[in-house]
Design a protein around this motif. Structure first.
Motif, mmCIF file in Angstrom:
data_model
loop_
_atom_site.group_PDB
_atom_site.id
_atom_site.type_symbol
_atom_site.label_atom_id
_atom_site.label_comp_id
_atom_site.label_asym_id
_atom_site.label_seq_id
_atom_site.Cartn_x
_atom_site.Cartn_y
_atom_site.Cartn_z
ATOM 1 N N ILE A 1 1.586 7.219 -20.191
ATOM 2 C CA ILE A 1 1.761 6.498 -18.938
ATOM 3 C C ILE A 1 2.736 5.335 -19.156
ATOM 4 O O ILE A 1 2.579 4.552 -20.097
ATOM 5 N N ASP A 2 3.712 5.241 -18.288
ATOM 6 C CA ASP A 2 4.645 4.127 -18.307
ATOM 7 C C ASP A 2 4.458 3.343 -17.001
ATOM 8 O O ASP A 2 4.830 3.818 -15.933
ATOM 9 N N PHE A 3 3.853 2.161 -17.121
ATOM 10 C CA PHE A 3 3.583 1.337 -15.945
ATOM 11 C C PHE A 3 4.653 0.263 -15.833
ATOM 12 O O PHE A 3 4.847 -0.545 -16.751
ATOM 13 N N GLN A 4 5.342 0.254 -14.691
ATOM 14 C CA GLN A 4 6.419 -0.704 -14.451
ATOM 15 C C GLN A 4 6.088 -1.501 -13.188
ATOM 16 O O GLN A 4 5.812 -0.908 -12.146
ATOM 17 N N SER A 5 6.124 -2.824 -13.307
ATOM 18 C CA SER A 5 5.814 -3.671 -12.162
ATOM 19 C C SER A 5 6.937 -4.671 -11.938
ATOM 20 O O SER A 5 7.331 -5.392 -12.864
ATOM 21 N N SER A 6 7.453 -4.697 -10.725
ATOM 22 C CA SER A 6 8.477 -5.673 -10.350
ATOM 23 C C SER A 6 7.988 -6.584 -9.237
ATOM 24 O O SER A 6 8.767 -7.319 -8.638
ATOM 25 N N ALA A 7 6.687 -6.532 -8.964
ATOM 26 C CA ALA A 7 6.121 -7.321 -7.874
ATOM 27 C C ALA A 7 5.796 -8.725 -8.361
ATOM 28 O O ALA A 7 5.204 -8.911 -9.436
ATOM 29 N N PHE A 8 6.176 -9.703 -7.584
ATOM 30 C CA PHE A 8 5.879 -11.098 -7.926
ATOM 31 C C PHE A 8 4.429 -11.431 -7.573
ATOM 32 O O PHE A 8 3.725 -12.099 -8.316
ATOM 33 N N CYS A 9 3.988 -10.919 -6.414
ATOM 34 C CA CYS A 9 2.599 -11.122 -5.989
ATOM 35 C C CYS A 9 1.927 -9.760 -5.893
ATOM 36 O O CYS A 9 2.373 -8.892 -5.143
ATOM 37 N N GLU B 1 8.918 -6.758 1.834
ATOM 38 C CA GLU B 1 8.625 -7.896 2.708
ATOM 39 C C GLU B 1 7.212 -7.835 3.281
ATOM 40 O O GLU B 1 6.504 -8.837 3.325
ATOM 41 N N ALA B 2 6.788 -6.643 3.712
ATOM 42 C CA ALA B 2 5.485 -6.542 4.366
ATOM 43 C C ALA B 2 4.525 -5.607 3.637
ATOM 44 O O ALA B 2 3.383 -5.451 4.064
ATOM 45 N N GLU B 3 4.961 -4.985 2.548
ATOM 46 C CA GLU B 3 4.133 -3.984 1.883
ATOM 47 C C GLU B 3 4.214 -4.127 0.366
ATOM 48 O O GLU B 3 5.197 -4.629 -0.184
ATOM 49 N N LEU B 4 3.164 -3.634 -0.264
ATOM 50 C CA LEU B 4 3.135 -3.463 -1.715
ATOM 51 C C LEU B 4 3.090 -1.954 -1.947
ATOM 52 O O LEU B 4 2.187 -1.272 -1.458
ATOM 53 N N ILE B 5 4.062 -1.435 -2.692
ATOM 54 C CA ILE B 5 4.223 0.021 -2.800
ATOM 55 C C ILE B 5 3.924 0.459 -4.223
ATOM 56 O O ILE B 5 4.507 -0.053 -5.191
ATOM 57 N N ILE B 6 3.003 1.425 -4.330
ATOM 58 C CA ILE B 6 2.647 2.042 -5.606
ATOM 59 C C ILE B 6 3.248 3.448 -5.614
ATOM 60 O O ILE B 6 2.984 4.253 -4.711
ATOM 61 N N SER B 7 4.050 3.760 -6.618
ATOM 62 C CA SER B 7 4.632 5.100 -6.729
ATOM 63 C C SER B 7 4.266 5.696 -8.076
ATOM 64 O O SER B 7 4.322 5.014 -9.108
ATOM 65 N N ILE B 8 3.897 6.951 -8.081
ATOM 66 C CA ILE B 8 3.493 7.671 -9.302
ATOM 67 C C ILE B 8 4.333 8.931 -9.389
ATOM 68 O O ILE B 8 4.253 9.803 -8.522
ATOM 69 N N ARG B 9 5.159 8.997 -10.452
ATOM 70 C CA ARG B 9 6.096 10.115 -10.608
ATOM 71 C C ARG B 9 5.738 10.932 -11.841
ATOM 72 O O ARG B 9 5.447 10.388 -12.902
ATOM 73 N N ASN B 10 5.764 12.246 -11.655
ATOM 74 C CA ASN B 10 5.546 13.153 -12.783
ATOM 75 C C ASN B 10 6.735 14.104 -12.913
ATOM 76 O O ASN B 10 7.523 14.272 -11.985
ATOM 77 N N GLU B 11 6.872 14.740 -14.044
ATOM 78 C CA GLU B 11 7.974 15.652 -14.310
ATOM 79 C C GLU B 11 7.480 17.089 -14.273
ATOM 80 O O GLU B 11 6.340 17.382 -14.624
ATOM 81 N N GLY B 12 8.372 17.966 -13.841
ATOM 82 C CA GLY B 12 8.087 19.395 -13.958
ATOM 83 C C GLY B 12 7.522 20.054 -12.731
ATOM 84 O O GLY B 12 7.377 21.279 -12.708
ATOM 85 N N SER B 13 7.181 19.322 -11.702
ATOM 86 C CA SER B 13 6.676 19.938 -10.470
ATOM 87 C C SER B 13 7.669 19.722 -9.337
ATOM 88 O O SER B 13 8.441 18.766 -9.356
ATOM 89 N N PHE B 14 7.641 20.615 -8.359
ATOM 90 C CA PHE B 14 8.537 20.505 -7.198
ATOM 91 C C PHE B 14 7.782 20.952 -5.955
ATOM 92 O O PHE B 14 7.085 21.967 -5.953
ATOM 93 N N ILE B 15 7.909 20.156 -4.886
ATOM 94 C CA ILE B 15 7.279 20.489 -3.599
ATOM 95 C C ILE B 15 8.391 20.685 -2.581
ATOM 96 O O ILE B 15 9.178 19.767 -2.343
#
Length: 481
Positions: A353-361, A400-414
């Protein structure tokens, strides 16, 4: 047809001439002067113009001038006029007769045109009334062509429905399937006055939805266009009713399935709790041999999976019914993600798991347990559908109005057409339904949890970067939630 029309005109002219001669003889016997005889002939010409038309009235007016000259101007019984006043009188009579005949013919023509239009409007009105009464249980298209043929009083009707890719016919006109279908694809709109055949493309707004052929009719172009519009509305209305019925059936089926699964989840909950308590107790006693411990651990782990599935089912039922109460508190999303990663080590099955955070709050007001359940489900999906031992990247960013969590995996396609469907309950992608086990419940729970927090979810996917699921949570103050 043309011969009969000419014969009818000749008969009317002969009748008018005979009437003119008779009035002339009566006027002469009664010793009428030129003015009185002229008035009688003018009346005759006007009547003929109103009854038969301008051409017949013009011929009779010329005969009237000859009769008036012969019987009422000096010298009598000769086609010769000595007094210039008589010339003026006869010329004024002829001009007046022609003008009055023209006006009378025009009025008569307008009256006949008005009657024809009223008759066509009446047909269209009857057609629109009957369209509202079409039987939705039977084939609407066949009812429609039969109704149009009877209401519009045409010889035959052919209809091509682009939704069903099927043709329907009524009457005697010989339209080939290719001809009617080609009118739709070529967008042909024309009227053949010689054969009495009209072709129209049926449109809903600017979108073509079919084609219509009429034969053996006397309708004008405006009436045909109106009939085509009514046919298009009828087709779309029938399609809307069908879609509504299918949606209602699907809704009832979904409600039934949800009720059954909800009941099963409640029924499974108690025995699963007992099984897991027993297996956990045996493991805690630390008296088992190596093989026994492995078997009991396997029982404990799978009992936990079944318990989680039952929790998902119960949670989904609560979200659907609106019974779920979101217990909001201030949550550090970055820390919650780290805790979820730590607790999901077994489900991640060797994926780094590689967790990357750029959120100040990182803080939001949310239900900690629900949010952790949604994160756990997306992480589990990312590990399950990616290549073995590949990396899963979790990113947290602030907008500005949201906190966004994104989770990316490799090898699958939708594929594009399935990216919204994966959030539907029980839906599974066509490429994974046979190769990877699952229920199709987890992502529907994720979306409902996000919506319960007034957030949103979506998925992005391509062959190069893999698949990314995103959860956006609103950054609102506690007093507003």
């Amino acid at each position: 047809m043309i011969a009969k029309s000419i014969q009818g005109v000749l008969c009317r002219i002969a009748g008018g001439c005979a009437a003119g001669m008779l009035l002339t003889l009566l006027s002469y016997r009664l010793h009428f002067n030129l003015s009185a005889a002229t008035s009688i002939h003018l009346f005759l010409v006007v009547v003929i113009a109103l009854r038969w038309g301008l051409f017949e009235a013009s011929v009779v007016s010329i005969l009237s001038v000859a009769c008036l000259d012969y019987f009422f101007t000096q010298p009598l019984f000769q086609f010769y006029i000595t007094d210039s006043h008589d010339w003026i009188a006869l010329l004024v009579f002829e001009a007046t007769a022609l003008v009055v005949s023209s006006l009378s013919d025009r009025v008569s023509h307008h009256a006949r045109e008005l009657e024809r239009r009223q008759a066509q409007q009446q047909k269209l009105y009857e057609l629109s009334q009957h369209i509202l009464l079409l039987n939705r249980e039977a084939a609407v298209d066949q009812q429609l062509v039969d109704l149009m043929r009877s209401s519009l009083r045409v010889k035959g009707v052919a209809l091509w429905n682009a939704y069903e890719m099927h043709q329907w016919k009524s009457g005697d006109c010989d339209f080939s399937d290719d001809e009617v279908r080609s009118a739709y694809f070529l967008e042909t709109n024309d009227d053949d006055l010689i054969t009495g055949v009209s072709r129209r493309v049926l449109r809903l707004g600017t979108r073509p939805i079919g084609s219509l052929f009429l034969c053996g009719h006397s309708l004008d172009s405006a009436s045909i266009n109106a009939a085509s519009s009514l046919a298009a509305v009828a087709i779309e209305r029938a399609r809307s009713f069908s879609t509504e019925a299918n949606a209602e059936a699907a809704k009832q089926s979904e409600q039934l399935r949800s009720a059954i699964l909800d009941g099963l989840a409640h029924a499974f909950k108690s025995p699963l709790t007992t099984i897991r308590a027993s297996s956990s107790g045996l493991l805690a006693m630390n008296t088992l041999s190596g093989a026994e411990e492995r078997l009991v651990s396997l029982i404990d782990r799978h009992a936990g999976h079944l318990s989680d599935l039952a929790n998902h089912l119960l949670l989904t039922a609560k979200l659907d019914s609106g019974d779920l109460k979101v217990k909001r508190e201030q949550v550090d999303v970055a820390q919650l993600i780290r805790n979820t990663i730590a607790e999901s080590s077994q489900e991640l099955d060797g994926h780094s798991i590689d967790f990357q955070s750029s959120a100040f709050c990182n803080a939001v007001y949310a239900d900690r347990k629900l949010l952790q359940m949604a994160l756990f489900q997306v992480l589990d999906n990312a590990a399950k559908y990616s290549r073995p031992k590949s990396q899963v990247i979790i990113a947290l960013r602030e907008e500005e109005a949201e906190l966004i969590i994104s989770i990316r995996n490799e090898g699958s396609f939708i594929p594009d057409y399935e990216r919204e469907k994966v959030f539907q309950r029980f839906y599974r992608c066509s490429e994974s339904v046979k190769s990877i086990s699952g229920t199709g419940i987890g992502l529907s729970v994720v979306r409902r949890i996000a919506e319960a927090h007034r957030g949103r979810t979506w998925v992005e996917s391509d062959y190069i970067n893999g698949t990314t699921f995103a959860i956006a949570l609103p950054r609102m103050a506690k007093e507003k939630v």
